[in-house]
Design an enzyme around this catalytic site. Sequence first.
Site, PDB file in Angstrom:
ATOM      1  N   GLU A  38       0.856  -1.190   0.000  1.00 36.59           N
ATOM      2  CA  GLU A  38       0.000   0.000   0.000  1.00 36.59           C
ATOM      3  C   GLU A  38       0.886   1.232   0.000  1.00 36.59           C
ATOM      4  OE1 GLU A  38      -2.470   2.936  -0.028  1.00 36.59           O
ATOM      5  OE2 GLU A  38      -3.180   0.878  -0.327  1.00 36.59           O
ATOM      6  N   GLN A  39       0.637   2.152  -0.928  1.00 31.68           N
ATOM      7  CA  GLN A  39       1.498   3.317  -1.056  1.00 31.68           C
ATOM      8  C   GLN A  39       1.274   4.359   0.033  1.00 31.68           C
ATOM      9  OE1 GLN A  39       0.858   5.525  -4.674  1.00 31.68           O
ATOM     10  NE2 GLN A  39      -1.361   5.304  -4.584  1.00 31.68           N
ATOM     11  N   ARG A  90     -16.753   4.435   3.710  1.00 28.36           N
ATOM     12  CA  ARG A  90     -15.697   3.653   3.055  1.00 28.36           C
ATOM     13  C   ARG A  90     -14.594   3.249   4.043  1.00 28.36           C
ATOM     14  NH1 ARG A  90     -14.380   3.338  -2.539  1.00 28.36           N
ATOM     15  NH2 ARG A  90     -16.073   4.808  -2.917  1.00 28.36           N
ATOM     16  N   TYR A 122     -27.499  10.131   1.337  1.00 29.32           N
ATOM     17  CA  TYR A 122     -27.946   9.031   2.201  1.00 29.32           C
ATOM     18  C   TYR A 122     -27.125   9.052   3.494  1.00 29.32           C
ATOM     19  CZ  TYR A 122     -24.047   6.709  -0.299  1.00 29.32           C
ATOM     20  OH  TYR A 122     -22.846   6.409  -0.870  1.00 29.32           O
ATOM     21  N   ASP A 181     -11.185  -1.725  -9.981  1.00 33.03           N
ATOM     22  CA  ASP A 181     -11.020  -0.602 -10.898  1.00 33.03           C
ATOM     23  C   ASP A 181      -9.828  -0.779 -11.828  1.00 33.03           C
ATOM     24  OD1 ASP A 181     -13.233   0.724 -10.014  1.00 33.03           O
ATOM     25  OD2 ASP A 181     -12.159   2.190  -8.804  1.00 33.03           O
TER      26      ASP A 181
END
Length: 388
Positions: A35-36, A106, A209, A287
């Site tokens: 992970e960067q 998230r 929402y 993605d």
Amino acid sequence: MELKGLKITVIGAGIGGLTAALALRRQGASVTVLEQAEAISEVGAGLQITPNGVAVLQALGLADDLAWCSQRARAVVLRGHRRGTEVLRLDLDEYAAGLRYYFVHRSDLIGILAGAARREGVQVRLLQKAERVEPGPQPVVHLGNGAQCGGDLVVGADGLHSKARVALNGERNPAFTGQVAWRATVPNHLNLPPEAQVFMGPGRHLVAYPLRDGSLMNLVAVQERRAWAEEGWNFKDDPANLRAAFAGFGGSAAALLEAVEEVLLWGLFRHPVAASWHGENTAILGDAAHPTLPFMAQGANLALEDAWVLARSLQETAGVKAGLALYQSRRRDRAEKVVQAASSNAWKYHLRAPLSWPAHQVLKLGGRFAPDRMVSQFDWIYRHDVTA
């Protein structure tokens, strides 16, 4: 294939990367995630986990964790932009019985996945930016600090600007869609219920929402424009620009927009679904393989599906090569169909006069006389269960 002892490197500690790491580790593989960032976190705010994504989290034993930190979605409500008048209400409890939809922050979902992966023994290495990927018998990830990492399999879950995708497919320039989007969170001072509110206006729409315990509202505002905007997630903009773009939106939309103090802006680009999802001992997912526009809420859900199918395909075949081929054959057509559905969905919320009024009347009639059909038209997305 027996995965025990297989050394796997996953690029990216997002939703897809962490889910893949967890699923592969549970089958016995030795998994390292690169992970960067300096910490496992995620830029952005809310997202929707639809039943197809919930199915994967259920299979991983994480559905209860999701439920504890999110809002169970009860309805989708389409509204006119001027006064917020209700045009169509889709009651998910009544017409999608047995299916679970959630609104989740998230970072909370990332936290659930990261915690589960680490408990299983997945190694997470921070501040490790991938600069180049070399597929091969022993694939290699070249890092920004000059170091190298690899193993028996490299999985690129490194998002829109994936180095693994470039290694497998070459460079492709995305096309600007003519739309930009703002993201923000604001306090839920209006005590809005656990529903997705969609305010439809000429050339633009706003989705709102609640998140977490309902005290926070997630806003995504999309506007059509000719001007190019840089692609990304974390470009700060002045809230006044957002409010100016959505001047004329009334009802609760106006109050929500007025409460925005910090906002991020990004341009929406259309990327082709990757032709090749795998090369020699190298694969891509999420993605990196199929960036999708946010109009069907499927970016995170497709990544969850990909991760599960990748792990299962490797388990069900005789070697890495066969497993990766099976993974692509199972996933590419579905991803392409969902991406196309998302790409063609935004215009429905952006109609201008004189088309908007009759279109809204049609929606009202559909909601009155065939609400079950209005909900079930996308069953092929939401009822799809890759774990079945």
